[in-house]
Design an enzyme around this catalytic site. Structure first.
Site, PDB file in Angstrom:
ATOM      1  N   GLU A 173       0.832  -1.210   0.000  1.00  0.00           N
ATOM      2  CA  GLU A 173       0.000   0.000   0.000  1.00  0.00           C
ATOM      3  C   GLU A 173       0.863   1.256   0.000  1.00  0.00           C
ATOM      4  OE1 GLU A 173      -3.213  -0.057   2.829  1.00  0.00           O
ATOM      5  OE2 GLU A 173      -4.101  -1.849   1.931  1.00  0.00           O
ATOM      6  N   GLU A 295      -5.191  -8.654  -0.536  1.00  0.00           N
ATOM      7  CA  GLU A 295      -6.076  -8.257   0.569  1.00  0.00           C
ATOM      8  C   GLU A 295      -7.486  -8.159   0.022  1.00  0.00           C
ATOM      9  OE1 GLU A 295      -4.981  -5.075   3.200  1.00  0.00           O
ATOM     10  OE2 GLU A 295      -2.817  -5.477   2.976  1.00  0.00           O
TER      11      GLU A 295
END
Length: 483
Positions: A173, A295
């Site tokens: 991220e 995810e």
């Protein structure tokens, strides 16, 4: 009534077993209490790992575990977690609850977990706050078989042989908690860092770049344009929400409209994969680079009275719908989706398992993964037909066995599905499933078996037809042999 024609010998690609991957972050009670209790614990363990959790994970054939994060990965300095446990640095987990942890679960313990579960390792490196040297030395420490400073250190810490690292993520991220970077900046940084993720073994590391957040198509375009030759995979994150991101909704006691809003959010995965794949095809028409959805899952409100930073949520038959629908989407895009990792394995978000002290329960999501495990490394077969708006399915084959998995997320209506085998007939079949009676049916520590996998009898086989009636709020898998 839905009718589906199945052409058993017309193949449409292989479902990678890695689509059934798990994610274990240093977050809340996922690692500590969930997986790791330490060797001195009264809870039965082997080398510190909970026996009940390990056995449950082995039963669903977990193929790969992603660790140590997540946001935690970009503040994790691996040397803090090696050596004698009593000498390891105590750190503050700034992302998840501001708690301190003793680093008793580190690199050696992670590979011990993988060994006990029988899973491959997906290690996520620190780009956000770590150096190139730190990442390079970690790879050397884990995988170098010869003589080097880091392999010497590993041997001093009790591990003579190198471990096998199948997958390595270069940052996490990076558009957010991993550094708030622009794609142009991260693309250059990725190219630099991955250069020093050296290959010390015959089998090359599968290098994964940080991909986009949900529908950031610009990020995907920049990364593919600038870094495709240097990556094997690129990640995608998407969580199913029942409302706006800022307004997490309860996992229990929700209104019917939130049943459907959560499902609608999950189904967006199909559009995301389709559109991101189109961009990837522009730069990688051979589909060498895998889309790694490392995810995914439902993100709901934490259970009342628990630490908000621990992301502990109950898991209901609604979450089972999310798991089934999403896995079916991954199967549909098996040519591009090479791996996926549900968030997370134990006690966090859409978990397989919940623990409380010495107690352990399996969630409805766990049973979906058990019902679907025959799809791992199976071949998707060609289907054609009409199915209702509240149903989803996958049909695959492996070793002469057809597995047909269905989800009916209607709250009130049963759905009858007829599978017609074009190029053969059915010999024998059996079915299993989970069925909800209420929208928030779940397993609790007081009632751990409210939702469990059970034999399912409401189907009929005759020659080349298999007819099954799916109850509302159900996930059913049929296993059939052909002749």
């Amino acid at each position: 009534m839905s009718k589906i024609q199945v052409t058993f010998n017309r193949e449409k690609g292989t479902i990678s077993r890695y689509i059934y991957g798990q994610f274990a972050e240093h977050l809340g009670r996922c690692i500590y209490e969930g997986v790791w209790v330490g060797t001195e614990s009264d809870i039965p363990n082997h080398n510190g790992m909970r026996l009940d959790v390990v056995e449950a994970l082995k039963a669903i054939q977990v193929p790969v575990i992603r660790w140590p994060g997540g946001c935690f990965a970009d503040e994790y300095h691996w040397k803090d977690g090696i050596g004698p446990t009593e000498e390891r640095a105590t750190i503050v987990n700034t992302h998840w609850g501001g708690v301190t942890e003793n680093n008793h679960f580190g690199t050696h313990e992670f590979f011990e977990l993988c060994k006990q579960v029988g899973a491959e390792a997906y290690v996520n490196g620190d780009v956000g706050s770590g150096t190139v040297q730190e990442m390079q030395e970690w790879v050397e420490y884990m995988t170098m078989d010869g003589v080097s400073p880091m392999s010497k250190l590993r041997r001093e810490n009790g591990q003579d042989d190198p471990w096998k690292v199948k997958f390595f993520g270069v940052g996490n991220e990076s558009w957010g908690c991993g550094g708030n970077m622009r794609p142009e900046y991260y693309a250059d940084l990725y190219r630099r860092y991955q250069t020093y993720v050296r290959q010390y073994t015959k089998e090359p590391l599968y290098k994964i770049a940080c991909g986009p957040n949900i529908d950031d198509y610009h990020w995907m375009d920049v990364l593919m344009k600038q870094a495709t030759p240097f990556m094997d995979g690129i990640s995608l994150h998407h969580y199913a929400l029942a409302s706006k991101w800022e307004d997490k909704r309860p996992a229990l006691g929700f209104p019917d409209e939130e049943w459907f809003s959560l499902i609608e959010s999950a189904v967006k995965m199909d559009e995301l994969i389709t559109r991101h794949s189109t961009i990837m095809d522009k730069y990688d028409p051979e589909k060498r680079v895998g889309l790694i959805v490392d995810e995914w899952g439902s993100w709901l409100a934490v259970e009342p009275g628990t630490n908000p930073g621990f992301l502990y949520q109950q898991n209901t038959i609604r979450d089972a719908m999310i798991a089934s629908l999403t896995l079916n989407i991954f199967h549909k895009h098996a040519d591009r989706v090479h791996m996926a990792n549900i968030a997370q394995m134990v006690n966090v978000l859409q978990a397989m398992i919940l623990t409380e002290g010495e107690k352990m329960i399996k969630t409805p999501t766990y049973y979906v993964f058990e019902l679907y495990k025959n799809h791992q490394d199976a071949t998707v077969v060609d289907t054609d037909g009409i199915i209702s708006d509240t149903a989803s399915y996958t049909v695959s084959k492996k070793d002469g066995m057809m597995t047909a998995s269905f989800c009916n997320y209607s709250l009130t209506e049963a759905e009858t599905v007829t599978l017609s085998l074009v190029d053969g007939s059915f010999d024998e079949a059996e079915a299993y499933g989970i069925v909800g009676k209420k929208t928030d049916d779940h397993n609790s520590f007081e009632n751990p078996n409210a939702i469990v996998k059970q034999a399912f009898k409401d189907f009929f086989v005759e020659e080349n037809e298999l007819r099954i009636t799916l109850p509302p709020m159900s996930v059913i898998s049929v296993y059939a042999k052909g002749k």
